[in-house]
Design a protein around this motif. Structure first.
Motif, PDB file in Angstrom:
ATOM      1  N   ARG A  32       0.847  -1.195   0.000  1.00  0.00           N
ATOM      2  CA  ARG A  32       0.000   0.000   0.000  1.00  0.00           C
ATOM      3  C   ARG A  32       0.879   1.241   0.000  1.00  0.00           C
ATOM      4  O   ARG A  32       1.915   1.269   0.675  1.00  0.00           O
ATOM      5  CB  ARG A  32      -0.899   0.021   1.246  1.00  0.00           C
ATOM      6  CG  ARG A  32      -1.852  -1.166   1.358  1.00  0.00           C
ATOM      7  CD  ARG A  32      -2.796  -1.034   2.566  1.00  0.00           C
ATOM      8  NE  ARG A  32      -2.132  -0.522   3.763  1.00  0.00           N
ATOM      9  CZ  ARG A  32      -1.414  -1.279   4.609  1.00  0.00           C
ATOM     10  NH1 ARG A  32      -1.253  -2.570   4.390  1.00  0.00           N
ATOM     11  NH2 ARG A  32      -0.849  -0.731   5.676  1.00  0.00           N
ATOM     12  N   PRO A  33       0.487   2.292  -0.724  1.00  0.00           N
ATOM     13  CA  PRO A  33       1.332   3.488  -0.823  1.00  0.00           C
ATOM     14  C   PRO A  33       1.729   4.069   0.531  1.00  0.00           C
ATOM     15  O   PRO A  33       2.876   4.502   0.710  1.00  0.00           O
ATOM     16  CB  PRO A  33       0.468   4.478  -1.621  1.00  0.00           C
ATOM     17  CG  PRO A  33      -0.450   3.622  -2.414  1.00  0.00           C
ATOM     18  CD  PRO A  33      -0.721   2.404  -1.581  1.00  0.00           C
ATOM     19  N   GLU A  34       0.806   4.029   1.517  1.00  0.00           N
ATOM     20  CA  GLU A  34       1.120   4.656   2.816  1.00  0.00           C
ATOM     21  C   GLU A  34       2.256   3.926   3.548  1.00  0.00           C
ATOM     22  O   GLU A  34       2.907   4.505   4.426  1.00  0.00           O
ATOM     23  CB  GLU A  34      -0.121   4.768   3.704  1.00  0.00           C
ATOM     24  CG  GLU A  34      -0.842   3.474   4.008  1.00  0.00           C
ATOM     25  CD  GLU A  34      -1.922   3.107   2.989  1.00  0.00           C
ATOM     26  OE1 GLU A  34      -2.819   2.326   3.361  1.00  0.00           O
ATOM     27  OE2 GLU A  34      -1.874   3.597   1.829  1.00  0.00           O
ATOM     28  N   GLN A  35       2.530   2.678   3.158  1.00  0.00           N
ATOM     29  CA  GLN A  35       3.636   1.946   3.795  1.00  0.00           C
ATOM     30  C   GLN A  35       4.997   2.539   3.439  1.00  0.00           C
ATOM     31  O   GLN A  35       5.982   2.293   4.145  1.00  0.00           O
ATOM     32  CB  GLN A  35       3.609   0.471   3.384  1.00  0.00           C
ATOM     33  CG  GLN A  35       2.503  -0.343   4.025  1.00  0.00           C
ATOM     34  CD  GLN A  35       2.544  -1.773   3.496  1.00  0.00           C
ATOM     35  OE1 GLN A  35       2.075  -2.055   2.408  1.00  0.00           O
ATOM     36  NE2 GLN A  35       3.132  -2.669   4.270  1.00  0.00           N
ATOM     37  N   GLU A  37       5.957   5.390   3.880  1.00  0.00           N
ATOM     38  CA  GLU A  37       6.383   6.278   4.964  1.00  0.00           C
ATOM     39  C   GLU A  37       7.138   5.521   6.056  1.00  0.00           C
ATOM     40  O   GLU A  37       7.881   6.115   6.829  1.00  0.00           O
ATOM     41  CB  GLU A  37       5.169   6.986   5.574  1.00  0.00           C
ATOM     42  CG  GLU A  37       4.525   7.969   4.608  1.00  0.00           C
ATOM     43  CD  GLU A  37       3.205   8.523   5.124  1.00  0.00           C
ATOM     44  OE1 GLU A  37       2.994   8.480   6.351  1.00  0.00           O
ATOM     45  OE2 GLU A  37       2.418   8.987   4.292  1.00  0.00           O
ATOM     46  N   GLU A  38       6.970   4.206   6.102  1.00  0.00           N
ATOM     47  CA  GLU A  38       7.582   3.399   7.173  1.00  0.00           C
ATOM     48  C   GLU A  38       8.986   2.925   6.827  1.00  0.00           C
ATOM     49  O   GLU A  38       9.681   2.377   7.678  1.00  0.00           O
ATOM     50  CB  GLU A  38       6.720   2.147   7.445  1.00  0.00           C
ATOM     51  CG  GLU A  38       5.292   2.413   7.864  1.00  0.00           C
ATOM     52  CD  GLU A  38       4.434   1.147   7.757  1.00  0.00           C
ATOM     53  OE1 GLU A  38       4.992   0.023   7.807  1.00  0.00           O
ATOM     54  OE2 GLU A  38       3.212   1.294   7.618  1.00  0.00           O
ATOM     55  N   GLU A  64       3.334   8.711  -4.809  1.00  0.00           N
ATOM     56  CA  GLU A  64       4.076   8.401  -3.577  1.00  0.00           C
ATOM     57  C   GLU A  64       5.491   7.915  -3.880  1.00  0.00           C
ATOM     58  O   GLU A  64       6.427   8.210  -3.136  1.00  0.00           O
ATOM     59  CB  GLU A  64       3.316   7.351  -2.744  1.00  0.00           C
ATOM     60  CG  GLU A  64       1.997   7.853  -2.170  1.00  0.00           C
ATOM     61  CD  GLU A  64       2.156   9.129  -1.334  1.00  0.00           C
ATOM     62  OE1 GLU A  64       3.080   9.183  -0.509  1.00  0.00           O
ATOM     63  OE2 GLU A  64       1.354  10.060  -1.521  1.00  0.00           O
TER      64      GLU A  64
END
Length: 196
Positions: A32-35, A37-38, A64
């Motif tokens: 997922r794109p938000e991952q 950031e991790e 992203e």
């Protein structure tokens, strides 16, 4: 310990995770794109570049991925991943992510049945690295600030442009983790700079 994501849309994802962990990093499958950031660095594995691009678009990754690159985070493209990182593709009007100053030609070593292994020297990495080429692309031209790391039969097959690393072959398909070690060090250096 640095966290390195492997874009988990297609390709040899697990093999890259094992190589990251053998090289002292923590590997994470990014679905997922938000991952993004991790993670401190990202690997885009081999597979089929047009399929990966379709999935990148389908799951909303493109903006992203470009932001990840703009933030100065290291990215490593292997085989099809190199095609996605290149800013110029032979026979195509538009690049994919387009962050690495190289011109790449797809399938330049032939089709699947013409896959082969070759010992190559990779500058700063290994004098003899067993490289697995499967429907491999190659770098036709590299920008003046790009460091050419390896050639095979006079074709550029590995290069580094700032925090971007790309290779034509599949380093994850052997037990030789020296190229992955090199990328893990790139990520460690990048992370320590960001915290400095």
């Amino acid at each position: 310990m640095v966290k390195i994501g492997v874009l988990g849309l297609q390709g040899a994802v697990r093999e890259h995770l094992w190589a990251i962990e053998a090289s002292g990093g923590e590997g994470i499958i990014v679905k997922r794109p938000e991952q993004l950031e991790e993670v401190d660095g990202l690997i885009i594995p081999g597979g089929e570049s047009t399929t990966i691009r379709r999935l990148v678009d389908k799951y909303g990754f493109m903006d992203e991925l470009k932001k990840f690159a703009d933030d100065g985070k290291p990215m490593f493209g292997t085989c099809a991943g190199l095609i996605l990182l290149a800013n110029n593709l032979v026979g195509y009007d538009e690049p994919h992510i387009g962050v690495m100053d190289v011109k790449v030609e797809r399938n330049s070593f032939g089709r699947q049945r013409e896959s082969f292994e070759a010992d190559i020297a990779i500058s700063g990495v290994a004098d003899n690295f067993s490289a697995v080429f499967i429907r491999a692309p190659h770098i036709v031209e590299a920008g003046e600030d790009v460091e050419v790391l390896a050639k095979h039969n006079d074709r550029i097959v590995a290069a580094r442009d700032r925090q971007f690393l790309g290779c034509s072959f599949h380093p994850e398909l052997t037990n030789d983790h020296r190229l992955m070690n090199y990328f893990v060090k790139m990520v460690e250096e990048s992370k320590s700079k960001n915290f400095a």
